[in-house]
Design a protein around this motif. Structure first.
Motif, PDB file in Angstrom:
ATOM      1  N   ALA A  25      50.301   7.702 -17.212  1.00 38.34           N
ATOM      2  CA  ALA A  25      49.898   8.967 -18.128  1.00 38.34           C
ATOM      3  C   ALA A  25      50.857   7.905 -19.504  1.00 38.34           C
ATOM      4  CB  ALA A  25      50.172   9.866 -17.623  1.00 38.34           C
ATOM      5  N   GLU A  26      52.208   7.835 -18.794  1.00 40.83           N
ATOM      6  CA  GLU A  26      52.742   7.962 -20.223  1.00 40.83           C
ATOM      7  C   GLU A  26      52.754   6.617 -20.382  1.00 40.83           C
ATOM      8  OE1 GLU A  26      57.492   6.477 -19.810  1.00 40.83           O
ATOM      9  OE2 GLU A  26      57.154   8.506 -18.555  1.00 40.83           O
ATOM     10  N   ARG A  27      52.338   5.314 -19.734  1.00 37.54           N
ATOM     11  CA  ARG A  27      52.328   4.212 -20.990  1.00 37.54           C
ATOM     12  C   ARG A  27      50.620   4.721 -21.910  1.00 37.54           C
ATOM     13  NH1 ARG A  27      52.149  -0.586 -17.297  1.00 37.54           N
ATOM     14  NH2 ARG A  27      51.924  -1.459 -19.171  1.00 37.54           N
ATOM     15  N   THR A  28      49.771   5.140 -21.449  1.00 37.32           N
ATOM     16  CA  THR A  28      48.520   5.975 -22.224  1.00 37.32           C
ATOM     17  C   THR A  28      48.594   7.035 -23.430  1.00 37.32           C
ATOM     18  OG1 THR A  28      47.507   6.276 -20.484  1.00 37.32           O
ATOM     19  CG2 THR A  28      47.170   3.875 -20.039  1.00 37.32           C
ATOM     20  N   GLY A  29      50.057   7.742 -22.476  1.00 39.01           N
ATOM     21  CA  GLY A  29      49.318   8.980 -23.563  1.00 39.01           C
ATOM     22  C   GLY A  29      48.498   9.833 -23.300  1.00 39.01           C
ATOM     23  N   VAL A  30      47.680   9.702 -22.300  1.00 36.70           N
ATOM     24  CA  VAL A  30      46.491  10.379 -21.752  1.00 36.70           C
ATOM     25  C   VAL A  30      47.289  11.140 -20.410  1.00 36.70           C
ATOM     26  CG1 VAL A  30      43.993  10.334 -19.998  1.00 36.70           C
ATOM     27  CG2 VAL A  30      44.760   8.585 -21.761  1.00 36.70           C
ATOM     28  N   SER A  31      46.235  12.790 -20.016  1.00 37.43           N
ATOM     29  CA  SER A  31      46.782  13.186 -19.202  1.00 37.43           C
ATOM     30  C   SER A  31      46.441  13.110 -17.698  1.00 37.43           C
ATOM     31  CB  SER A  31      46.723  14.817 -19.350  1.00 37.43           C
ATOM     32  OG  SER A  31      45.160  15.096 -19.305  1.00 37.43           O
ATOM     33  N   VAL A  42      46.373  -3.499 -15.388  1.00 34.00           N
ATOM     34  CA  VAL A  42      45.033  -3.839 -15.786  1.00 34.00           C
ATOM     35  C   VAL A  42      43.805  -2.790 -16.200  1.00 34.00           C
ATOM     36  CG1 VAL A  42      43.574  -3.873 -14.259  1.00 34.00           C
ATOM     37  CG2 VAL A  42      42.767  -4.916 -16.164  1.00 34.00           C
ATOM     38  N   ALA A  43      44.513  -1.121 -15.516  1.00 33.58           N
ATOM     39  CA  ALA A  43      44.518   0.168 -16.309  1.00 33.58           C
ATOM     40  C   ALA A  43      44.286   0.574 -17.317  1.00 33.58           C
ATOM     41  CB  ALA A  43      45.002   0.736 -14.360  1.00 33.58           C
ATOM     42  N   VAL A  44      45.833  -0.281 -17.880  1.00 36.14           N
ATOM     43  CA  VAL A  44      46.470   0.923 -18.966  1.00 36.14           C
ATOM     44  C   VAL A  44      45.454   0.193 -19.725  1.00 36.14           C
ATOM     45  CG1 VAL A  44      47.510   0.387 -20.950  1.00 36.14           C
ATOM     46  CG2 VAL A  44      48.701   0.301 -18.193  1.00 36.14           C
ATOM     47  N   ASP A  45      44.263  -1.374 -19.959  1.00 32.41           N
ATOM     48  CA  ASP A  45      43.162  -1.257 -20.520  1.00 32.41           C
ATOM     49  C   ASP A  45      42.551  -1.062 -21.178  1.00 32.41           C
ATOM     50  OD1 ASP A  45      45.082  -3.605 -22.211  1.00 32.41           O
ATOM     51  OD2 ASP A  45      44.982  -4.971 -20.246  1.00 32.41           O
ATOM     52  N   ARG A  46      42.213  -0.244 -19.448  1.00 34.96           N
ATOM     53  CA  ARG A  46      40.962   0.608 -18.669  1.00 34.96           C
ATOM     54  C   ARG A  46      40.804   1.172 -19.804  1.00 34.96           C
ATOM     55  NH1 ARG A  46      36.153   0.678 -14.862  1.00 34.96           N
ATOM     56  NH2 ARG A  46      36.149  -1.599 -15.708  1.00 34.96           N
ATOM     57  N   VAL A  47      41.834   1.755 -19.410  1.00 40.97           N
ATOM     58  CA  VAL A  47      42.450   3.829 -20.121  1.00 40.97           C
ATOM     59  C   VAL A  47      42.010   3.612 -22.026  1.00 40.97           C
ATOM     60  CG1 VAL A  47      43.808   5.863 -20.574  1.00 40.97           C
ATOM     61  CG2 VAL A  47      44.076   4.420 -17.651  1.00 40.97           C
ATOM     62  N   HIS A  48      42.569   2.720 -22.459  1.00 37.94           N
ATOM     63  CA  HIS A  48      42.522   2.411 -23.568  1.00 37.94           C
ATOM     64  C   HIS A  48      40.939   2.582 -23.952  1.00 37.94           C
ATOM     65  CE1 HIS A  48      47.197   1.199 -23.555  1.00 37.94           C
ATOM     66  NE2 HIS A  48      46.478   2.345 -24.239  1.00 37.94           N
ATOM     67  N   ARG A  49      39.928   1.801 -22.982  1.00 37.69           N
ATOM     68  CA  ARG A  49      38.559   1.548 -23.724  1.00 37.69           C
ATOM     69  C   ARG A  49      37.422   2.769 -23.554  1.00 37.69           C
ATOM     70  NH1 ARG A  49      39.768  -2.557 -25.966  1.00 37.69           N
ATOM     71  NH2 ARG A  49      40.278  -3.916 -24.842  1.00 37.69           N
ATOM     72  N   ILE A  50      38.282   2.881 -22.419  1.00 40.29           N
ATOM     73  CA  ILE A  50      37.660   4.510 -22.249  1.00 40.29           C
ATOM     74  C   ILE A  50      38.027   5.630 -23.449  1.00 40.29           C
ATOM     75  CG2 ILE A  50      37.924   7.225 -21.307  1.00 40.29           C
ATOM     76  CD1 ILE A  50      38.533   4.877 -18.311  1.00 40.29           C
ATOM     77  N   GLN A  51      39.571   5.477 -23.752  1.00 41.44           N
ATOM     78  CA  GLN A  51      39.535   6.669 -24.961  1.00 41.44           C
ATOM     79  C   GLN A  51      38.846   5.966 -26.451  1.00 41.44           C
ATOM     80  OE1 GLN A  51      41.665   9.213 -24.605  1.00 41.44           O
ATOM     81  NE2 GLN A  51      41.296   8.939 -22.661  1.00 41.44           N
ATOM     82  N   GLU A  52      38.692   4.681 -26.407  1.00 44.79           N
ATOM     83  CA  GLU A  52      38.070   4.950 -27.671  1.00 44.79           C
ATOM     84  C   GLU A  52      36.707   4.543 -27.435  1.00 44.79           C
ATOM     85  OE1 GLU A  52      38.278   0.307 -27.320  1.00 44.79           O
ATOM     86  OE2 GLU A  52      40.368  -0.014 -28.187  1.00 44.79           O
ATOM     87  N   MET A  53      36.134   4.769 -26.005  1.00 45.35           N
ATOM     88  CA  MET A  53      34.386   5.119 -26.306  1.00 45.35           C
ATOM     89  C   MET A  53      34.394   6.865 -26.586  1.00 45.35           C
ATOM     90  SD  MET A  53      33.438   2.297 -23.424  1.00 45.35           S
ATOM     91  CE  MET A  53      34.596   1.627 -22.990  1.00 45.35           C
ATOM     92  N   PHE A  54      35.344   7.018 -26.048  1.00 47.28           N
ATOM     93  CA  PHE A  54      35.596   8.794 -26.112  1.00 47.28           C
ATOM     94  C   PHE A  54      35.454   8.972 -27.311  1.00 47.28           C
ATOM     95  CE2 PHE A  54      36.388   9.933 -21.899  1.00 47.28           C
ATOM     96  CZ  PHE A  54      35.723  11.069 -21.479  1.00 47.28           C
ATOM     97  N   ALA A  55      36.386   8.469 -28.208  1.00 44.00           N
ATOM     98  CA  ALA A  55      36.198   8.654 -29.612  1.00 44.00           C
ATOM     99  C   ALA A  55      35.464   8.444 -30.451  1.00 44.00           C
ATOM    100  CB  ALA A  55      37.405   7.671 -30.006  1.00 44.00           C
ATOM    101  N   ALA A  56      34.516   6.870 -30.164  1.00 46.89           N
ATOM    102  CA  ALA A  56      33.281   7.259 -30.357  1.00 46.89           C
ATOM    103  C   ALA A  56      31.886   8.124 -30.158  1.00 46.89           C
ATOM    104  CB  ALA A  56      33.130   5.712 -30.123  1.00 46.89           C
ATOM    105  N   GLY A  57      32.411   8.690 -29.533  1.00 48.79           N
ATOM    106  CA  GLY A  57      31.786  10.200 -29.022  1.00 48.79           C
ATOM    107  C   GLY A  57      30.600  10.214 -28.109  1.00 48.79           C
ATOM    108  N   LEU A  58      30.893   8.703 -27.167  1.00 50.95           N
ATOM    109  CA  LEU A  58      30.169   8.200 -26.209  1.00 50.95           C
ATOM    110  C   LEU A  58      30.416   9.184 -25.050  1.00 50.95           C
ATOM    111  CD1 LEU A  58      29.927   6.179 -27.324  1.00 50.95           C
ATOM    112  CD2 LEU A  58      29.860   4.564 -25.315  1.00 50.95           C
ATOM    113  N   THR A  59      29.457   9.815 -23.838  1.00 46.69           N
ATOM    114  CA  THR A  59      29.748  10.160 -23.237  1.00 46.69           C
ATOM    115  C   THR A  59      30.615   9.974 -21.905  1.00 46.69           C
ATOM    116  OG1 THR A  59      27.776  10.108 -22.139  1.00 46.69           O
ATOM    117  CG2 THR A  59      27.833  12.243 -23.155  1.00 46.69           C
TER     118      THR A  59
END
Length: 135
Positions: free
Chosen positions: A7-13, A41-58
């Motif tokens: 959570a700390e490394r990705t800025g995600v709760s 690799v979970a850090v990269d995965r979370v960043h990918r998820i965040q990018e996709m949410f920012a693009a409006g994907l469900t």
């Protein structure tokens, strides 16, 4: 790494990380004490998820898409199904429409700024147009 560090490394709760796990977007091993342990690799995965949410994907679309890309750099792999390709093509078209709408809104705002005696924003503010008009 434990969930708090992720959570700390990705800025995600922590709550969001648990949600990602519940939706099958993120996986964790369990320690002997039952605590979640995530690979680096979970850090990269979370960043990918965040990018996709920012693009409006469900979250459902993201969960379908994640097995088709590499976590480290987001490049595709060969796991996409015809259904997913169709779904992602629709998502891509939706994002293109949203970019065109945002560009139009920027043009209106630029006009109002100029009419009010302000200076128009520099061209780099309009790069979104370049990505939708280049084919």
């Amino acid at each position: 790494m434990r969930i708090g560090e992720l959570a700390e490394r990705t800025g995600v709760s922590v709550r969001s990380l648990r949600y990602y796990e519940d939706k099958g977007m993120l996986a964790a091993a369990r320690s002997s004490g039952g605590q979640r342990e995530y690979p680096e690799v979970a850090v990269d995965r979370v960043h990918r998820i965040q990018e996709m949410f920012a693009a409006g994907l469900t979250s459902d679309t993201i969960a379908d898409l994640l097995p088709c890309i590499h976590d480290e750099d987001g490049t595709p792999n060969a796991a996409a199904t015809p259904f997913l390709v169709r779904k992602l093509t629709e998502e891509r078209a939706r994002i293109d429409r949203a970019l065109r709408d945002l560009h139009s809104t920027c043009e209106v705002l630029d006009g109002v700024i100029r009419a009010a005696g302000g200076e128009a924003p520099p061209p780099e503010f309009h790069r979104a147009e370049d990505s939708t008009t280049r084919k």
